[in-house]
Design an enzyme around this catalytic site. Structure first.
Site, PDB file in Angstrom:
ATOM      1  N   GLY A  57       0.835  -1.285   0.013  1.00  0.00           N
ATOM      2  CA  GLY A  57       0.011  -0.011  -0.065  1.00  0.00           C
ATOM      3  C   GLY A  57       0.786   1.282   0.045  1.00  0.00           C
ATOM      4  CB  SER A  58       0.634   4.591  -1.537  1.00  0.00           C
ATOM      5  OG  SER A  58       0.850   4.141  -2.906  1.00  0.00           O
ATOM      6  N   GLY A  59       1.472   5.401   1.153  1.00  0.00           N
ATOM      7  CA  GLY A  59       1.322   5.993   2.403  1.00  0.00           C
ATOM      8  C   GLY A  59       2.265   5.849   3.258  1.00  0.00           C
ATOM      9  CG  HIS A  60       3.664   2.534   4.360  1.00  0.00           C
ATOM     10  ND1 HIS A  60       3.056   2.713   5.707  1.00  0.00           N
ATOM     11  CD2 HIS A  60       2.783   1.614   3.570  1.00  0.00           C
ATOM     12  CE1 HIS A  60       1.888   1.781   5.621  1.00  0.00           C
ATOM     13  NE2 HIS A  60       1.649   0.990   4.398  1.00  0.00           N
ATOM     14  CE  LYS A 108       5.189  -2.885   3.974  1.00  0.00           C
ATOM     15  NZ  LYS A 108       5.183  -2.618   2.316  1.00  0.00           N
ATOM     16  CG  ASP A 113       1.121  -6.064   0.820  1.00  0.00           C
ATOM     17  OD1 ASP A 113       0.160  -5.640   0.629  1.00  0.00           O
ATOM     18  OD2 ASP A 113       1.835  -5.587   1.397  1.00  0.00           O
ATOM     19  CG  HIS A 222      -1.238  -0.599   7.477  1.00  0.00           C
ATOM     20  ND1 HIS A 222      -0.674  -1.616   7.657  1.00  0.00           N
ATOM     21  CD2 HIS A 222      -0.998  -0.154   6.111  1.00  0.00           C
ATOM     22  CE1 HIS A 222      -0.094  -1.998   6.802  1.00  0.00           C
ATOM     23  NE2 HIS A 222      -0.081  -1.270   5.670  1.00  0.00           N
TER      24      HIS A 222
END
Lengths: 334, 334
Positions: A57-60, A108, A113, A222
């Site tokens: 996921g994006s945001g990291h 991860k 994922d 998250h």
């Protein structure tokens, strides 16, 4: 919600457009037929080299696209914010970087994922590409969690990508890269804390409520719940609650050398990360260990969350050598 | 107030202790007789080289200590959070890095900084050290402000330290370094915005109140008021309000090459900085200018403030050459 965004649905493509414009020498951004993005090293495929592909996921940010380049990743596959990428762009990225020496997926440990990388690996095998995978699960905070069976994969992923990236750059074959990745994953442990929640753009409100005088110890990247919620105390007391479980789980022999990594969650002033590092290092040394290498900064974040994670990697000459090897990516250079 | 700190009075020394432990190869941290810190390049004084010294209040990390090293600063003098350093440690830093070729003070235009660097320069002259100073004033938002006569010095300082640092490393003399610094300061403009306030540790509460639906356009790096407070809209609209005044003030001839720098204030997700960069670049190009170099990230922050600044530097072959020159510091590497 005040964010420097336009349409919440366009956060990832607009981010990638800016990123690609800044780092045109490093990366190219492509989209599959369903408009899912993937980020590929500008000079891929690199002849003869095992290719490394990660994603999630994006945001990291800067994870993972910031680590695409010489000595680290060959491709990164960003999903929507805090959402696993689908198998399609993982497959396309795998095909784009494959140079015939095989592809290692660095995943991860989150259920989505793991499943989607597995599907993409099977599809790649059908097209004659040899793919192996390492599932990173370095978070000692919880055994199972909201989105995970087993431990979560967190900041140890950054160290693994650097070290295995150096080995691939040095010409190690796919089995050797996988064995090294398993070794790193076996020797790295992490734990995090949140002082504040973060707001996913398409949700529009904070992921959880955290009172003004409380912290969440053992938080996931998250905002998944951790071990416990407790009253805020001080940096040193909070650091103790992170570094001691990490060291107790790692059980490194006294006299060992370690890499100590303090990672910011995105909204924490850099000064606070050094304060955490100072005390964490004192605790590491009180366990009879020596801090031979260090990393401090925002390397795997949770949007604007305030907090940090602490990671310890048990070193040996092989790992230290690969850690010190040259790397040239947008977010890590040596 | 939840922060990863212990005693608010010890934020700066604890930060520096952690920083020095991580970057022992780059810097040494010293304290003067009144316990004021200064950070010196580990191999200082560098024989034959003009030495560059900067400094100012802490809370803007990685500025300035993160830029101490080969190709950039020789010393940084951090005051208390958002508080000018006193003349004493500036003098000590100046003496520590002086190699006989003179010392250039790089000062952001805040009344306290300017006064204290001037006193230190006079004291250094009394001890036979030739000191010259550049006062950076790149912020187009306001003419005078709470703590400033004339324009404030903000993110342009980072670019100036890099470029003049490269010139000093290349052996330019003190007058040449000063002339280059004046040229950079004359060709760089910045403007910032805050989405949230930040909390100075020893104050214990946010520096100002900003409602959930408002932003402060033209903010200073200590949360000083800007041009106006207005309703939150979108990244593109906010970016227009930063980049257009910058370009209108800079008046770069059409066809020129520029460096575009989007700086995070500390608490902004990296993704949002790239969204701002994307649109800012479009506006730069609509003015007939070409973005030849870029910088995006947290380089001069305001603790955990959410927001950003946009900086444009008019380039020529000389400035581009020095920008591209090797640099090896904790927070900037090429």
């Amino acid at each position: 919600m005040k964010k420097l965004i336009n349409d919440p649905q366009n956060v990832v493509p607009e981010t990638l457009a800016g990123f690609e414009a800044v780092y045109a020498d490093y990366v190219k951004v492509y989209y599959d037929e369903d408009d899912n993005p993937y980020v590929v090293r500008a000079d891929a495929p690199v002849a003869g080299k095992v290719a490394l592909v990660s994603g999630g996921g994006s945001g990291h940010e800067p994870l993972h696209a910031g680590y695409v380049g010489m000595g680290m990743l060959d491709a990164a596959v960003p999903g929507a914010v805090f959402t696993s990428p689908s198998p399609g762009p993982i497959l396309e990225a795998t095909k784009a970087v494959n140079a015939g020496a095989g592809v290692l997926h660095i995943v991860k440990n989150y259920t989505g994922d793991v499943q989607n990388f597995e599907i993409a690996a099977e599809d790649a095998a059908d097209e004659g590409i040899e793919v192996k995978a390492i599932v990173v699960d370095d978070d000692v905070a919880v055994q199972d969690s909201l989105w995970t069976t087993g431990r979560r994969g967190v900041a140890g992923t950054v160290l693994l990508e650097k070290i295995v990236g150096a080995a691939a750059q040095a010409g190690k074959n796919l089995d050797e890269c996988l064995a090294l990745a398993e070794k790193v994953n076996g020797q790295v442990r992490s734990m995090g804390v949140a002082l504040t929640a973060c707001t996913v753009p398409h949700a529009g409100k904070p992921s959880f409520d955290l009172p003004d005088d409380e912290i969440e110890v053992g938080i996931g990247i998250h905002g998944e719940p951790g071990r416990r919620r407790e009253k805020y105390t001080s940096a040193d007391a909070i650091t103790d609650e992170l570094i001691k479980p990490v060291l107790d789980d790692l059980k490194a022999p006294a006299g060992s050398q370690v890499l100590l990594f303090v990672n910011g969650m995105g909204g924490t002033p850099e000064s606070e990360l050094y304060i955490v590092y100072k005390h964490a290092r004192e605790v590491v040394e009180s366990y009879g260990l020596s801090v031979a290498r260090s990393l401090v900064g925002n390397y795997i974040t949770s949007l604007e969350m305030q907090g940090c994670s602490v990671t310890v990697l048990l070193l040996d000459d092989e790992l230290t050598g690969y850690w010190d090897a040259p790397v040239d990516t947008p977010a890590m250079k040596k």
